[in-house]
Scaffold this active site. Structure first.
Site, PDB file in Angstrom:
ATOM      1  N   GLU A 146       0.663  -4.810  11.119  1.00  0.00           N
ATOM      2  CA  GLU A 146       0.313  -3.393  11.038  1.00  0.00           C
ATOM      3  C   GLU A 146       1.166  -2.679  12.085  1.00  0.00           C
ATOM      4  OE1 GLU A 146      -1.745  -1.897   8.986  1.00  0.00           O
ATOM      5  OE2 GLU A 146      -3.088  -3.446   8.179  1.00  0.00           O
ATOM      6  N   TYR A 150     -11.139  -7.202  10.725  1.00  0.00           N
ATOM      7  CA  TYR A 150     -12.277  -7.161   9.815  1.00  0.00           C
ATOM      8  C   TYR A 150     -12.082  -8.218   8.741  1.00  0.00           C
ATOM      9  CZ  TYR A 150      -9.168  -4.901   6.476  1.00  0.00           C
ATOM     10  OH  TYR A 150      -8.118  -4.627   5.634  1.00  0.00           O
ATOM     11  N   ARG A 184      -3.195   4.994  -2.060  1.00  0.00           N
ATOM     12  CA  ARG A 184      -3.052   3.643  -1.498  1.00  0.00           C
ATOM     13  C   ARG A 184      -2.768   2.579  -2.569  1.00  0.00           C
ATOM     14  NH1 ARG A 184      -5.825   0.130   2.688  1.00  0.00           N
ATOM     15  NH2 ARG A 184      -6.648  -1.697   1.625  1.00  0.00           N
ATOM     16  N   HIS A 188       0.857  -1.189   0.000  1.00  0.00           N
ATOM     17  CA  HIS A 188       0.000   0.000   0.000  1.00  0.00           C
ATOM     18  C   HIS A 188       0.891   1.236   0.000  1.00  0.00           C
ATOM     19  CE1 HIS A 188      -3.546  -2.496   1.724  1.00  0.00           C
ATOM     20  NE2 HIS A 188      -3.587  -2.438   0.407  1.00  0.00           N
ATOM     21  N   ALA A 189       0.727   2.070  -1.007  1.00  0.00           N
ATOM     22  CA  ALA A 189       1.710   3.099  -1.337  1.00  0.00           C
ATOM     23  C   ALA A 189       1.950   4.102  -0.213  1.00  0.00           C
ATOM     24  CB  ALA A 189       1.269   3.830  -2.609  1.00  0.00           C
ATOM     25  N   ARG A 190       0.907   4.481   0.503  1.00  0.00           N
ATOM     26  CA  ARG A 190       1.049   5.559   1.485  1.00  0.00           C
ATOM     27  C   ARG A 190       1.680   5.118   2.801  1.00  0.00           C
ATOM     28  NH1 ARG A 190      -5.410   6.520   2.425  1.00  0.00           N
ATOM     29  NH2 ARG A 190      -5.979   4.480   3.276  1.00  0.00           N
ATOM     30  N   GLU A 191       1.905   3.842   2.960  1.00  0.00           N
ATOM     31  CA  GLU A 191       2.443   3.316   4.221  1.00  0.00           C
ATOM     32  C   GLU A 191       3.976   3.378   4.201  1.00  0.00           C
ATOM     33  OE1 GLU A 191       0.497  -0.496   4.524  1.00  0.00           O
ATOM     34  OE2 GLU A 191      -1.492   0.416   4.440  1.00  0.00           O
ATOM     35  N   ASN A 195      -3.526  -5.773  -2.558  1.00  0.00           N
ATOM     36  CA  ASN A 195      -3.791  -6.686  -1.447  1.00  0.00           C
ATOM     37  C   ASN A 195      -5.257  -7.095  -1.361  1.00  0.00           C
ATOM     38  OD1 ASN A 195      -2.714  -8.221   0.687  1.00  0.00           O
ATOM     39  ND2 ASN A 195      -3.519  -6.774   2.198  1.00  0.00           N
ATOM     40  N   ARG A 196      -6.002  -6.909  -2.437  1.00  0.00           N
ATOM     41  CA  ARG A 196      -7.323  -7.508  -2.605  1.00  0.00           C
ATOM     42  C   ARG A 196      -7.385  -8.268  -3.919  1.00  0.00           C
ATOM     43  NH1 ARG A 196      -6.882  -5.775   1.672  1.00  0.00           N
ATOM     44  NH2 ARG A 196      -8.348  -4.638   3.007  1.00  0.00           N
ATOM     45  N   HIS A 202       2.611  -3.816   6.925  1.00  0.00           N
ATOM     46  CA  HIS A 202       1.704  -2.689   6.676  1.00  0.00           C
ATOM     47  C   HIS A 202       1.796  -1.690   7.832  1.00  0.00           C
ATOM     48  CE1 HIS A 202      -0.963  -4.436   3.404  1.00  0.00           C
ATOM     49  NE2 HIS A 202      -0.294  -5.517   3.805  1.00  0.00           N
ATOM     50  N   SER A 203       1.077  -0.579   7.664  1.00  0.00           N
ATOM     51  CA  SER A 203       0.788   0.311   8.790  1.00  0.00           C
ATOM     52  C   SER A 203      -0.629   0.848   8.560  1.00  0.00           C
ATOM     53  CB  SER A 203       1.793   1.467   8.862  1.00  0.00           C
ATOM     54  OG  SER A 203       1.579   2.420   7.851  1.00  0.00           O
ATOM     55  N   TYR A 204      -1.360   1.164   9.611  1.00  0.00           N
ATOM     56  CA  TYR A 204      -0.947   1.202  10.991  1.00  0.00           C
ATOM     57  C   TYR A 204      -2.052   0.629  11.844  1.00  0.00           C
ATOM     58  CZ  TYR A 204      -3.964   5.393  11.224  1.00  0.00           C
ATOM     59  OH  TYR A 204      -5.038   6.263  11.161  1.00  0.00           O
TER      60      TYR A 204
END
Length: 415
Positions: A375, A352, A229, A174-177, A246-247, A299-301
């Protein structure tokens, strides 16, 4: 206060993540207590005209929601019966501060050799190639190339170690992490070192570490939109850009209970399982390996350490006891560094339902027993700036993650 020189540079350095697109935007904490409140928030998020961006998973409990300034009054009026608080007052200010730190780091690093850059590498978030070039300068390292992205970037990593049991770890799906490529690089750097523990790990395992699995998305966050993301592949059925890699894996793919069929959604699952370059590259590389004992997706967070399944709640995988014990040891070791508490357990029951994920694919399809998703800090509901974790915490976040993983991997080695 920004210096005049750095403030002037912010508008052009790294492209334009600080060009004002987040000016006036807030990130709210919503304290959701009932299913009805959860559904109310879900309905607002699904209204694509509002451009709401959930930073944490929509669940009963604290939820972080990025609200653009132009719809702030409308959204907060709709949520007037919920308990809310401001998590980030001005998202643009946070992005500007992060950009300034990055520029200052680049100035310090100019003219330095790769070895000399080691002192500044983890004081700011770096370009993807900077991380890779640093690792490739180490002895005993082999470059691995998983495949090219839609925009033509090579997904690169490093391989090292002499053990017969193999471990694969990636960050940056995920790009923003941004903390995750930094942490992956930090972990690889330690494992390549001369400390007895590092030597022991290299004797036990062969490591394959890819700091950034989504280089197109990462480059875009550094040049245009910090909170992006997904990847950057255009949709075949919409003007919206990007799929959530990641989906996109073949693990209950297409189930909208844990992903989205909308190309405009941040959790869009793509046109077919493994339709993205990133998912295909990872899947093919993992298939080429033998005796892989652990797969780790960083990942984060939210401070979580999870294992399969993500797509099936209330069910235990066949290896539940071993994975529960490995993650228990991991979070205990992690807490021993900076006294941060991580929650561990199956993904679906811990946060989730999510479908088409890396870890479920690695466990179900490739039979990689110790498949983990982490995370990193900060904790949901607490901490600092969410995805924009201050660069001053890179070392602390990476060190605690490293110690937790070593504990879990040592358990996996003998179990």
């Amino acid at each position: 206060m920004k210096s005049g020189f750095l403030a002037a540079l912010i508008g052009c350095a790294l492209g334009a993540p600080s060009s004002g697109i987040y000016k006036g935007d807030r990130v709210y904490q919503l304290d959701i207590t009932t299913e009805a409140e959860k559904q109310l928030v879900a309905g607002l998020i699904q209204d694509e005209s509002l451009h709401l961006d959930p930073w944490t998973d929509l669940t009963i409990g604290p939820v972080h929601l990025h609200v653009p300034s132009k719809v702030d009054k409308l959204v907060m009026s709709a949520l007037s019966n919920l308990k809310t608080s401001i998590y980030i007052e001005d998202l643009q200010a946070v992005v500007d501060e992060e950009t300034e730190t990055t520029i200052a780091n680049q100035e310090l690093s100019k003219g330095l050799s790769i070895d000399e850059q080691a002192d500044t590498l983890f004081t700011a978030y770096q370009e993807a190639d900077t991380y890779m070039n640093f690792l490739l300068s180490k002895p005993g390292v082999q470059e691995i190339q998983l495949g090219k992205t839609f925009e033509g970037r090579m997904i690169r990593g490093v391989k090292f170690g002499t053990g017969t049991k193999q471990i694969f770890l990636n960050g940056g799906i995920h790009a923003r992490e941004w903390i995750t490529p930094a942490a992956a690089t930090y972990i690889a750097n330690f494992l390549l070192g001369s400390e007895p523990e590092a030597l022991s790990m290299r004797e036990k395992f062969t490591f394959h570490i890819v700091p950034n699995l989504n280089p197109d998305g990462y480059a875009y966050t550094r040049s245009k939109e910090r909170m992006w993301r997904k990847n950057r592949e255009p949709s075949k059925s919409s003007s919206c850009i990007g799929t959530d890699p990641n989906r996109n894996f073949d693990a209950d793919w297409g189930n909208t209970a844990g992903a989205s069929s909308s190309p405009c959604s941040d959790t869009f699952y793509g046109s077919a399982a493994l339709s993205t370059a990133e998912a295909t590259a990872l899947a093919n590389y993992l298939k080429s390996l033998t005796n892989v004992v652990s797969y780790v997706d960083v990942h984060s967070y939210s401070q979580l350490w999870m294992f399969p399944w993500g797509y099936k709640c209330g069910a235990k995988i066949p290896d539940y006891q071993d994975l529960a014990e490995a993650t228990r040891l991991g979070v205990a070791a992690l807490k021993g560094i900076n006294n941060l508490s991580f929650k561990n357990g199956p993904s679906c029951d811990t946060i989730y339902q999510a479908t088409g994920t890396t870890t479920d694919y690695a466990y179900d399809k490739l039979k990689i027993k110790y498949s983990f998703v982490l995370e990193l800090r900060p904790q949901n509901g607490f901490g600092t700036n969410g995805f924009a974790l201050p660069a001053s915490q890179i070392v602390a976040a990476s060190e605690e993650t490293l110690r937790g993983l070593i504990a879990a991997w040592n358990y996996a080695y003998s179990h």
